[in-house]
Design an enzyme around this catalytic site. Structure first.
Site, PDB file in Angstrom:
ATOM      1  N   SER A  96     -23.668 -11.757 -30.788  1.00 18.04           N
ATOM      2  CA  SER A  96     -22.412 -11.059 -31.758  1.00 18.04           C
ATOM      3  C   SER A  96     -23.047  -9.919 -32.514  1.00 18.04           C
ATOM      4  O   SER A  96     -23.767  -9.870 -33.759  1.00 18.04           O
ATOM      5  CB  SER A  96     -22.385 -12.268 -32.637  1.00 18.04           C
ATOM      6  OG  SER A  96     -21.630 -13.250 -32.335  1.00 18.04           O
ATOM      7  N   LYS A 171     -14.677 -11.599 -32.433  1.00 17.51           N
ATOM      8  CA  LYS A 171     -15.966 -12.699 -32.717  1.00 17.51           C
ATOM      9  C   LYS A 171     -15.737 -12.756 -34.581  1.00 17.51           C
ATOM     10  O   LYS A 171     -16.147 -13.643 -35.408  1.00 17.51           O
ATOM     11  CB  LYS A 171     -16.963 -12.399 -31.711  1.00 17.51           C
ATOM     12  CG  LYS A 171     -18.289 -12.916 -32.972  1.00 17.51           C
ATOM     13  CD  LYS A 171     -18.198 -14.595 -31.994  1.00 17.51           C
ATOM     14  CE  LYS A 171     -18.908 -15.583 -33.065  1.00 17.51           C
ATOM     15  NZ  LYS A 171     -20.576 -15.475 -32.266  1.00 17.51           N
ATOM     16  N   LYS A 239     -25.469 -12.879 -40.991  1.00 12.43           N
ATOM     17  CA  LYS A 239     -25.141 -11.541 -40.271  1.00 12.43           C
ATOM     18  C   LYS A 239     -24.043 -10.996 -39.936  1.00 12.43           C
ATOM     19  O   LYS A 239     -23.340  -9.866 -39.994  1.00 12.43           O
ATOM     20  CB  LYS A 239     -26.462 -11.777 -39.138  1.00 12.43           C
ATOM     21  CG  LYS A 239     -25.790 -10.792 -38.461  1.00 12.43           C
ATOM     22  CD  LYS A 239     -25.102 -10.336 -36.949  1.00 12.43           C
ATOM     23  CE  LYS A 239     -25.561 -11.740 -36.654  1.00 12.43           C
ATOM     24  NZ  LYS A 239     -25.207 -12.199 -34.936  1.00 12.43           N
TER      25      LYS A 239
END
Length: 294
Positions: A96, A171, A239
């Site tokens: 990701s 995502k 993140k």
């Protein structure tokens, strides 16, 4: 049978690589910490001592590493995939990372004679272990169809969502929704505890109504038992929330709830909870409420 190099054998990558090996593919794995290759070896796969060794003469390279710089290093670094794999190799990035980085890597891949799909996954450790991941794939449609049997070996919901970068964009949206749901569940659990309500009974009835969600189903146990063994670490969700807020700003989209949850995730990390499961957002609510024990 497809020959596959799997780079990154952590909490998610290890069971994914094992599933592919058990499905009859020839899988060679590489991880910065060599001991992480053992489950794949036990399943009949092989371990490599470097990225270059792993990707030499395979049909597909799968990558599952933590962040954008890690993917860039694996693909474009000295002795990386683009230096060492044979031209025409299909690269599937399950990591990701930032959509703009993915788009740039796809452009570089094409220039060097490779094909790249961005295929980030959702479902956490449980989804990886049960081959029940949700996989959102960006890239060329023909490449997606070629890779579909591999996706089906590790996932349950597999959807081609557009060109390169689209998978990462979807995502990011997924991570926004998951983070907001975990935060809401954490607040509800703290609220219920404050009133000495039977938590298990309360969550049973909430789960059967409109408040029900996969987050409630999968994370209620962590919160009820205060067991934050990482399935998906706060460090990684921190993140991801950075990706969400940055990409939203670039698109001129306002995400006020997303920005707030990103700050709460950052606070959890700053308070030493980064290595815990993201359900440990509960500790942040308890901390703010003066109810954090230990």
């Amino acid at each position: 049978m497809t020959s596959i190099a799997f780079i990154g054998l952590g909490i998610m990558g290890s069971p994914m690589a094992v599933h592919l090996q058990q499905a009859g593919h020839d899988v060679v794995g590489y991880n910065l910490h060599p001991d992480k290759t053992q489950p794949l070896v036990d399943a009949g796969g092989r371990a490599a001592g470097s990225v270059a060794e792993a990707v030499e003469d395979v049909d597909v390279v799968a990558v599952m590493v933590p962040d954008s710089p890690d993917v860039q290093d694996v693909l474009t670094g000295e002795g990386g995939v683009f230096d060492s794999a044979k031209p025409g190799t299909l690269v599937i990035d399950f990591s990701s990372i930032r959509p703009d980085v993915t788009a740039e890597l796809a452009k570089t891949a094409k220039e060097k004679g490779f094909r790249l799909l961005d295929a980030p996954v959702s479902g956490g450790e449980a989804g990886a272990k049960n081959a029940a991941l949700s996989i959102m794939v960006g890239g060329d449609g023909a490449d997606f169809e070629e890779a579909k049997p591999l996706f089906d070996g590790v996932g349950k919901t597999v959807v081609h969502v557009g060109g390169n970068g689209a998978g990462q964009t979807v995502k990011a949206a997924n991570q926004l929704i998951v983070a907001a749901n975990i935060q809401a569940l954490a607040e509800a659990v703290t609220f219920l505890d404050a009133y000495d309500v039977d938590l298990e009974a309360a969550l049973d009835v909430l789960g059967g109504g409109l408040a029900g969600s996969k987050v409630l189903d999968q994370k209620r146990g962590n919160m009820a038992k205060h067991d934050f063994t990482p399935g998906f670490r706060i460090d990684l969700h921190h993140k991801d929330m950075g990706i969400v807020t940055s990409a939203a700003r670039e698109a001129g989209v306002v995400v006020p709830l997303g920005a707030l949850v990103a700050q709460l995730m950052a606070s959890a990390r700053a308070n030493g909870d980064g290595g815990l499961d993201h359900s440990a957002l509960l500790r942040g609510v308890e901390r703010l409420s003066g109810r954090l024990a230990g």
